[in-house]
Design an enzyme around this catalytic site. Structure first.
Site, PDB file in Angstrom:
ATOM      1  N   SER A 107       0.265 -14.281 -18.035  1.00 43.24           N
ATOM      2  CA  SER A 107      -0.899 -13.521 -18.471  1.00 43.24           C
ATOM      3  C   SER A 107      -1.028 -12.239 -17.655  1.00 43.24           C
ATOM      4  O   SER A 107      -0.974 -12.266 -16.435  1.00 43.24           O
ATOM      5  CB  SER A 107      -2.133 -14.383 -18.295  1.00 43.24           C
ATOM      6  OG  SER A 107      -3.240 -13.654 -18.688  1.00 43.24           O
ATOM      7  N   GLY A 108      -1.169 -11.137 -18.344  1.00 40.64           N
ATOM      8  CA  GLY A 108      -1.317  -9.844 -17.667  1.00 40.64           C
ATOM      9  C   GLY A 108       0.003  -9.169 -17.367  1.00 40.64           C
ATOM     10  O   GLY A 108       0.047  -8.097 -16.763  1.00 40.64           O
ATOM     11  N   THR A 112       1.346  -8.098 -24.725  1.00 41.33           N
ATOM     12  CA  THR A 112       0.681  -7.497 -25.879  1.00 41.33           C
ATOM     13  C   THR A 112       0.968  -6.001 -25.935  1.00 41.33           C
ATOM     14  O   THR A 112       1.247  -5.454 -27.009  1.00 41.33           O
ATOM     15  CB  THR A 112      -0.831  -7.776 -25.793  1.00 41.33           C
ATOM     16  OG1 THR A 112      -0.983  -9.172 -25.625  1.00 41.33           O
ATOM     17  CG2 THR A 112      -1.549  -7.325 -27.027  1.00 41.33           C
ATOM     18  N   ASN A 157      -6.282 -10.943 -16.397  1.00 41.90           N
ATOM     19  CA  ASN A 157      -6.079  -9.825 -17.329  1.00 41.90           C
ATOM     20  C   ASN A 157      -7.402  -9.500 -18.020  1.00 41.90           C
ATOM     21  O   ASN A 157      -8.063 -10.397 -18.534  1.00 41.90           O
ATOM     22  CB  ASN A 157      -5.014 -10.248 -18.367  1.00 41.90           C
ATOM     23  CG  ASN A 157      -4.688  -9.129 -19.340  1.00 41.90           C
ATOM     24  OD1 ASN A 157      -5.256  -8.041 -19.268  1.00 41.90           O
ATOM     25  ND2 ASN A 157      -3.768  -9.393 -20.245  1.00 41.90           N
ATOM     26  N   SER A 160      -6.942 -10.309 -21.986  1.00 40.38           N
ATOM     27  CA  SER A 160      -5.969 -11.398 -22.108  1.00 40.38           C
ATOM     28  C   SER A 160      -5.999 -11.989 -23.519  1.00 40.38           C
ATOM     29  O   SER A 160      -7.064 -12.291 -24.059  1.00 40.38           O
ATOM     30  CB  SER A 160      -6.319 -12.469 -21.077  1.00 40.38           C
ATOM     31  OG  SER A 160      -5.415 -13.518 -21.178  1.00 40.38           O
ATOM     32  N   SER A 161      -4.796 -12.113 -24.115  1.00 42.14           N
ATOM     33  CA  SER A 161      -4.735 -12.711 -25.455  1.00 42.14           C
ATOM     34  C   SER A 161      -4.889 -14.217 -25.259  1.00 42.14           C
ATOM     35  O   SER A 161      -4.082 -14.833 -24.556  1.00 42.14           O
ATOM     36  CB  SER A 161      -3.388 -12.440 -26.107  1.00 42.14           C
ATOM     37  OG  SER A 161      -2.988 -11.132 -25.836  1.00 42.14           O
ATOM     38  N   GLY A 387       3.626 -17.043 -21.591  1.00 46.92           N
ATOM     39  CA  GLY A 387       4.821 -17.499 -20.890  1.00 46.92           C
ATOM     40  C   GLY A 387       4.499 -18.792 -20.155  1.00 46.92           C
ATOM     41  O   GLY A 387       3.422 -19.367 -20.330  1.00 46.92           O
ATOM     42  N   GLU A 389       3.106 -21.348 -17.792  1.00 47.33           N
ATOM     43  CA  GLU A 389       1.902 -21.290 -16.970  1.00 47.33           C
ATOM     44  C   GLU A 389       1.985 -22.411 -15.946  1.00 47.33           C
ATOM     45  O   GLU A 389       2.157 -23.574 -16.307  1.00 47.33           O
ATOM     46  CB  GLU A 389       0.655 -21.419 -17.841  1.00 47.33           C
ATOM     47  CG  GLU A 389       0.404 -20.127 -18.617  1.00 47.33           C
ATOM     48  CD  GLU A 389      -0.949 -20.055 -19.294  1.00 47.33           C
ATOM     49  OE1 GLU A 389      -1.648 -21.072 -19.340  1.00 47.33           O
ATOM     50  OE2 GLU A 389      -1.283 -18.969 -19.783  1.00 47.33           O
TER      51      GLU A 389
HETATM   52  N1  ATP Z   1       3.587  -0.467 -20.327  1.00 52.33           N
HETATM   53  C1  ATP Z   1       2.392  -0.440 -19.755  1.00 52.33           C
HETATM   54  N2  ATP Z   1       1.907   0.714 -19.289  1.00 52.33           N
HETATM   55  C2  ATP Z   1       0.681   0.766 -18.713  1.00 52.33           C
HETATM   56  N3  ATP Z   1      -0.129  -0.306 -18.558  1.00 52.33           N
HETATM   57  C3  ATP Z   1       0.304  -1.493 -19.009  1.00 52.33           C
HETATM   58  C4  ATP Z   1       1.573  -1.608 -19.656  1.00 52.33           C
HETATM   59  N4  ATP Z   1       1.718  -2.887 -19.992  1.00 52.33           N
HETATM   60  C5  ATP Z   1       0.577  -3.519 -19.605  1.00 52.33           C
HETATM   61  N5  ATP Z   1      -0.258  -2.662 -19.021  1.00 52.33           N
HETATM   62  C6  ATP Z   1      -1.601  -3.008 -18.421  1.00 52.33           C
HETATM   63  O1  ATP Z   1      -1.665  -4.371 -18.179  1.00 52.33           O
HETATM   64  C7  ATP Z   1      -2.733  -4.965 -18.893  1.00 52.33           C
HETATM   65  C8  ATP Z   1      -2.318  -6.333 -19.398  1.00 52.33           C
HETATM   66  O2  ATP Z   1      -1.350  -6.221 -20.392  1.00 52.33           O
HETATM   67  P1  ATP Z   1      -1.281  -7.197 -21.636  1.00 52.33           P
HETATM   68  O3  ATP Z   1      -2.623  -7.419 -22.200  1.00 52.33           O
HETATM   69  O4  ATP Z   1      -0.232  -6.688 -22.519  1.00 52.33           O
HETATM   70  O5  ATP Z   1      -0.818  -8.503 -20.940  1.00 52.33           O
HETATM   71  P2  ATP Z   1      -0.378  -9.837 -21.635  1.00 52.33           P
HETATM   72  O6  ATP Z   1       0.956 -10.150 -21.119  1.00 52.33           O
HETATM   73  O7  ATP Z   1      -0.519  -9.698 -23.094  1.00 52.33           O
HETATM   74  O8  ATP Z   1      -1.409 -10.831 -21.059  1.00 52.33           O
HETATM   75  P3  ATP Z   1      -2.042 -12.104 -21.779  1.00 52.33           P
HETATM   76  O9  ATP Z   1      -1.017 -13.148 -21.780  1.00 52.33           O
HETATM   77  O10 ATP Z   1      -3.179 -12.400 -20.916  1.00 52.33           O
HETATM   78  O11 ATP Z   1      -2.411 -11.650 -23.115  1.00 52.33           O
HETATM   79  C9  ATP Z   1      -3.043  -4.032 -20.019  1.00 52.33           C
HETATM   80  O12 ATP Z   1      -4.380  -4.118 -20.384  1.00 52.33           O
HETATM   81  C10 ATP Z   1      -2.703  -2.678 -19.407  1.00 52.33           C
HETATM   82  O13 ATP Z   1      -3.802  -2.235 -18.668  1.00 52.33           O
HETATM   83 MG    MG Z   2      -1.695 -10.426 -24.458  1.00 54.99          MG
END
Ligand code: ATP
Ligand code: MG
Length: 1108
Positions: A107-108, A112, A157, A160-161, A387, A389
């Protein structure tokens, strides 16, 4: 801009972990850190992309970057998510291979964001057009909607999705998107009713309360204040950098673009509001007679409002919170719910309501974005799923999630190896068996239908009797005890009996990514996912279209006594479907790694990354990739890259590229075990070999660079020199020209100066001479003048002297006489005084008269008749005399202004008067007529051109006259011309000269006294013209003709005075005969002029009309 042609150029660390040497976890992490510190957030493991979350915006996602990666080979540029997206999109479009992009990470870690980057890249590079753009927009806008309802702020995050998402994007044969299908997995619905500390509920609740208008909130019976709602945690209601109100507007806009109708949006918001209201319903115990407590709704206001919102009958729902009906076969048993059961029921309803709403949203979006045509489409799947956890406290959700990741790893190994194997076969390379860990055995432990953990859980849930989480663990302990990846304290396997890290209520699974300890508490409940039937029936009865749709099992007509499938079963089923789906596609992996726990940029926490590297199985990935040959490259780019290392291949290799590479490798003496020749690629076993090649290349490049520099510098200097030389020639030429021009101008001006001086000198010399000459002449004149003067003065002196003498004599004489007279007349003196006075007065009067006359002089016009009146009678004679003198004087003045021509005219008129005045009756009428002379304009009129040219003298008079025929007295028109010496008669029509008579031959002219124009020109006897006789003519301008003839005749050479005979009878000589012309008075004038008639042989009678 830096131009790259290979991933190997300007690498920071190694861009592809496959090339990492030595490959250890430390070197792996060090490489990631090194690259992360240099803003290189992407690193490859073969075709897998590792993505580090930068937690800040980097300038690597610009439209220019999209263009840079567009249609480039995967290894051509630095690692980038765009390279993977491009590769996937191109093989989908060009090779018709369905693709899937698997994005995993904790997460984070940025899954996404990565999925959005992939989608936006594909949207940017695929086709354009109104329809295609609409589809793209709908696909992209589905994200904000799902994120609002499925994402929440967690401690890891802020966005977070809380659900797994798989999206199939469908393309037509051209590669344009035509639609999509979204699948969602396991929404974390427990979050609806309870959130861990520091976390929030799903975004939509906060967005609705912050962003909706007052009117909407009133309709939804909501209050803007978060604290009014039990389901909303307050400790982190406001998140830094998250603008809920603005996001609400974005979501509404996105819903509109995706195709939600206004009433659908309203229904969705009503459901969200209902969940919030539901959380506010509280219960109180009410004692029953049987000693049990029964729950009752405490404050019915929220319940009432919620029922109004959803159109539910309040009593029905109220009852569902107090009673539970259990149906078994034909029996229906109703039991009361205590307060905690009521709360459980309420929360279960809220969770179900929300999760079903979420699933409905996904279905609704799918309806909008589904492809219109039924033909087969190319598909690109994007999987954004949690991924591995591994928390301190792992429960049912982590178990499910980790199971999903095991399955994904399995697919990864399977597909990677399969791909590797396929490539070896394709390339004709001998297959060497790869040693790797196959996690199928772990998958089997979880999903086996007979004795898998999920199957055990379902069995326990369905089993009659008392079933708890502990009974489930006991079951596991017996069934799975032997499994090498299952660990439990109470299992038969004695080796964990003393393992204190493994509590009694837990079991541990050795996942491929590491060991995970699961606490069994809540497994049964979560797997059962029970919603009391009374509640679902109450929902079904709602007068709300959407709610009814969400609870179909509440339909009493379709009572199903079978238990609904468990959560574990459903998940296993959907994971199975997903895996089958993925297996048909070409996989592309993005492994997201989170560099720190602080959501902060530039911080790389070693331990955290190490942990993720481990459970993402990245080392395993590298090992699998390197199992056979670590590196492979097509012959052409390989030869192109290393051709400078061998003389035969540098600078150009003419033959086939494979042979070139063979020559190259032989020349470099690379050991034959280190590489193999495939059909189109060379396979390098060890990264060391590749790096030694790179090292040699770098050295060689430096030499080549020096050579290029040398040649370039030489060329530059030469060019510069030649340019200077050319410039020098041009400058010299210009300068010479300029100098010569200047010299020439100087010489020219000097010459002009010398010339002018010389001319001046000459001129002055001539001038001096001329002046001298003139002075000499003047001197002579002066001397003569002086001499004459002297003579004249002498003469004058003499005359004066003589005059003085004479005067003196006279004076003396006068004095003497005076003396004498005075002596004689002294006695008469007094008598003279009167006369003197008289003469004085007379003098004064005369003076006054003349001065007055001077003042009142009349006009100077000769015809002016005025004259001042006479003042004194004694001046009468003088006055008349003065008038006459004045008149003569002014006439003289007037005449003196005449020009010669005018003088001649007046002279003519004067002469005419002398000749005819008082002698011929015609004269007075001619006085007012000007004498024009040339009446025919002979020289100008083209008719008389011939006649005019025949005249060699100036024509003084030209007129038409009548020549009287002597036979009958009739007239014939003739042109009469008078020149200085001749007069000429010519035919009027032809201009032919009939007679030309010299003026000296003219003897006289005869005219009558009357008012007629007849005149006879008599010629001298014996003259040349006289043979034909005299001319009898008549003219309207008789006076002028005769005057002119007289004047001209008088000046003609040898011509004496011309006689003019004026009488009413005269003789005219016609040839031999003399005829008398007689003028008689005829009848008064009636318009006809005088007429001439022949009376007899000797008489011509001219009858002249009388003027009276
Ligand atoms: N390529 C990137 N450039 C800049 N910031 C990023 C990038 N990727 C992620 N981030 C930052 O990290 C934060 C978390 O990313 P994201 O929501 O995609 O995580 P996630 O892997 O989908 O987490 P979760 O599993 O909780 O959904 C985003 O809100 C953004 O602020
Ligand atoms: Mg996500």
């Amino acid at each position: 801009m830096e131009v790259k042609t290979s991933l190997l150029d300007n690498m920071i660390g190694v861009g592809d972990m496959v090339l990492l040497e030595p490959l250890t976890e430390d070197s792996f992490i060090e490489n990631l850190r090194n690259r992360f510190d240099h803003n290189e957030i992407y690193t490859y493991i073969g075709s897998v992309v590792i993505s580090m979350n930068p937690y800040r915006s980097l300038p690597i996602f610009t439209p220019e970057k999209v263009e840079e990666y567009r249609n480039r080979n995967f290894y051509e540029l630095s690692p980038h998510i765009y390279a993977l997206a491009d590769e996937a999109y191109r093989s989908l479009r060009d090779q018709d291979k369905d693709q899937c992009i698997l994005i995993t990470g904790e997460s984070g870690a940025g899954k996404t964001e990565a999925s959005k980057l992939v989608m936006s890249y594909v949207a940017a590079v695929c086709g354009k057009g109104q329809e295609v753009n609409k589809v793209k927009e709908q696909l992209l806008q589905s994200n904000p909607v799902l994120e609002a309802f499925g994402n929440a702020k967690t401690v890891r995050n802020d966005n977070s999705s809380r659900f797994g998402k798989y999206m199939d994007i469908e393309f037509d044969f051209k590669g344009d998107p035509v639609g999509g299908v979204i699948s969602n997995y396991l929404l974390e619905k427990s979050r609806v009713v309870k959130q861990p500390r520091g976390e929030r509920n799903f975004h939509i609740f906060y967005q609705l309360l912050s962003g909706a208008s007052d009117d909407t909130l009133r309709k939804l019976k909501l209050d803007r204040d978060f604290s009014k709602y039990n389901y909303l945690s307050l400790d982190s209601a406001n998140v830094n950098g998250l603008d809920d109100a603005a996001n609400f507007r974005t979501v509404r806009n996105a819903m509109q673009i995706v195709g939600f109708m206004e009433d659908e949006v309203q229904s969705v918001l009503e459901l969200v509001a209902a969940v919030l209201k539901l959380g506010n319903i509280e219960f109180k115990p009410e004692s029953r007679s049987n000693g049990y407590d029964e729950s009752r709704v405490k404050d019915k206001n929220d319940l009432k409002e919620m029922c109004e919102l959803l159109g539910i009958e309040q009593s029905v729902l109220e009852r569902a919170f107090s009673y539970r009906t259990v149906e078994a076969k034909l029996e229906k048993v109703s039991t009361t719910l205590n307060v905690s059961q009521a709360y459980y029921a309420r929360d279960a309803l809220a969770k179900n309501l929300y999760s079903r709403l979420f699933s409905w949203l996904v279905t609704r979006i799918n309806e909008s974005i589904k492809a219109q045509s039924k033909t087969r489409h190319k598909v690109m799947g994007v999987l954004d799923i949690y991924g591995f956890e591994i928390f301190e406290d792992n429960s049912f959700e982590q178990f499910i999630i980790n199971y999903c990741n095991e399955k994904l790893q399995q697919i990864f190994i399977e597909l990677t190896l399969r791909e590797e194997q396929e490539e070896y076969i394709r390339e004709d390379i001998e297959w060497t068996n790869i040693e790797y860990f196959n996690n199928a055995v772990i998958c089997d432990l979880i999903e086996n239908n007979q004795n898998g953990i999920l199957a055990m859980l379902d069995e326990e849930c369905l089993r009659p009797g008392t079933v708890t989480d502990i009974t489930f663990l006991d079951k596991l302990n017996t069934v799975c005890a032997e499994h090498q990846h299952f660990e439990s304290r109470l299992s038969k396997n004695s080796k964990f009996l003393t393992d204190h890290s493994l509590p009694h209520s837990c079991f541990r699974i050795q996942h491929y990514a590491g060991k995970v300890l699961y606490r069994v508490e809540g497994f049964m409940d979560k797997n059962n996912d029970l919603l009391y039937r009374d509640l679902s029936q109450a929902m079904y009865k709602a007068n709300h279209k959407l709610i009814k749709q969400l609870f179909p099992e509440g339909n009493p007509a379709k009572v199903n006594l079978k238990r609904p499938p468990t959560a574990g079963f459903q998940f296993k089923h959907s994971v199975g479907t997903l895996m089958r789906n993925l297996q048909t596609k070409n996989p592309n992996y993005i492994r997201c790694v989170k560099p720190n726990d602080k959501k902060a940029p530039r911080i790389f926490t070693d331990s955290l990354v190490r942990h993720q590297v481990a459970y993402l199985g990245l080392m395993e990935n590298v090992r699998v990739r390197r199992a056979g040959y670590a590196y492979r490259q097509a012959y052409e780019p390989c030869l192109e890259r290393y051709k400078m290392l061998c003389k035969q291949t540098w600078p150009h290799w003419k033959g086939p590229t494979r042979e070139g590479v063979e020559v190259l490798m032989a020349d470099l003496q690379v050991s034959t075990e280190e590489f193999a020749y495939g059909n189109s690629k060379i396979f390098i076993r060890n990264p060391r070999t590749l790096f030694s090649l790179e090292e040699k290349r770098r050295g060689c490049l430096e030499n080549l660079a020096a050579l290029i520099q040398k040649i370039y510098r030489g060329w530059k200097c030469r060019t510069h020199f030649l340019l200077l030389k050319r410039s020098q020639v041009v400058v010299a030429a210009w300068y010479r020209r300029y100098a010569q021009q200047k010299k020439y101008t100087q010489i020219k001006s000097a010459t002009i100066m010398v010339q002018s001086y010389s001319r001046g000198w000459k001129a002055r010399k001539i001038l001096r001479e001329l002046k001298h000459q003139k002075r000499c002449e003047e001197a002579a004149t002066t001397i003569a003048a002086y001499w004459h003067g002297t003579q004249a003065r002498r003469e004058l002196k003499r005359l004066k002297k003589e005059a003085r003498r004479r005067h003196a004599v006279a004076v003396i004489w006068a004095y003497w006489l005076g003396l004498k007279v005075r002596r004689e007349y002294r006695k008469f003196f007094r008598a003279n005084a009167g006369r003197k006075i008289y003469s004085f007065i007379m003098q004064r009067l005369m003076q006054k008269y003349f001065l007055g006359l001077k003042r009142d002089l009349p006009s100077m016009s000769p015809i002016g008749g005025s004259w001042p009146t006479r003042p004194y009678r004694f001046l009468d004679t003088a006055h008349t005399e003065l008038r006459s003198i004045f008149h003569h004087w002014r006439c003289k003045k007037y005449r003196s202004r005449f020009t010669d021509e005018r003088k001649a005219v007046f002279e003519e008129k004067l002469q005419a008067s002398e000749i005819f005045k008082d002698k011929k009756a015609l004269y007075p009428s001619s006085v007012g007529q000007p004498f024009r002379g040339d009446y025919l304009e002979i020289s100008k009129n083209p008719k008389y051109q011939k006649l005019s040219s025949a005249m060699d003298e100036k024509v003084l008079l030209a007129d038409v006259v009548n020549k009287i025929n002597r036979a009958n007295g009739k007239g014939t028109a003739r042109i009469f011309l008078l020149t200085k010496n001749n007069f000429v008669l010519a035919d009027q029509k032809t201009g032919q000269v009939k007679a030309s008579v010299p003026l000296p031959d003219l003897a006289s002219i005869s005219v009558s006294t009357q008012n007629d124009g007849f005149f006879a020109l008599k010629l001298k006897e014996g003259s040349a013209g006289a043979t034909k006789g005299d001319f009898l003519l008549s003219s309207e301008h008789l006076i002028e003709i005769i005057t002119k003839l007289r004047r001209t005749g008088a000046t003609a050479v040898n011509h004496d005075h011309l006689d003019i005979d004026i009488s009413d009878e005269f003789l005219v000589q016609f040839k031999q005969d003399k005829v008398c012309v007689k003028f008689v008075q005829g009848a008064p004038k009636n318009g006809n002029g005088a007429s001439c008639k022949r009376k007899n042989n000797r008489l011509l009678e001219v009858s002249v009309p009388s003027t009276a």
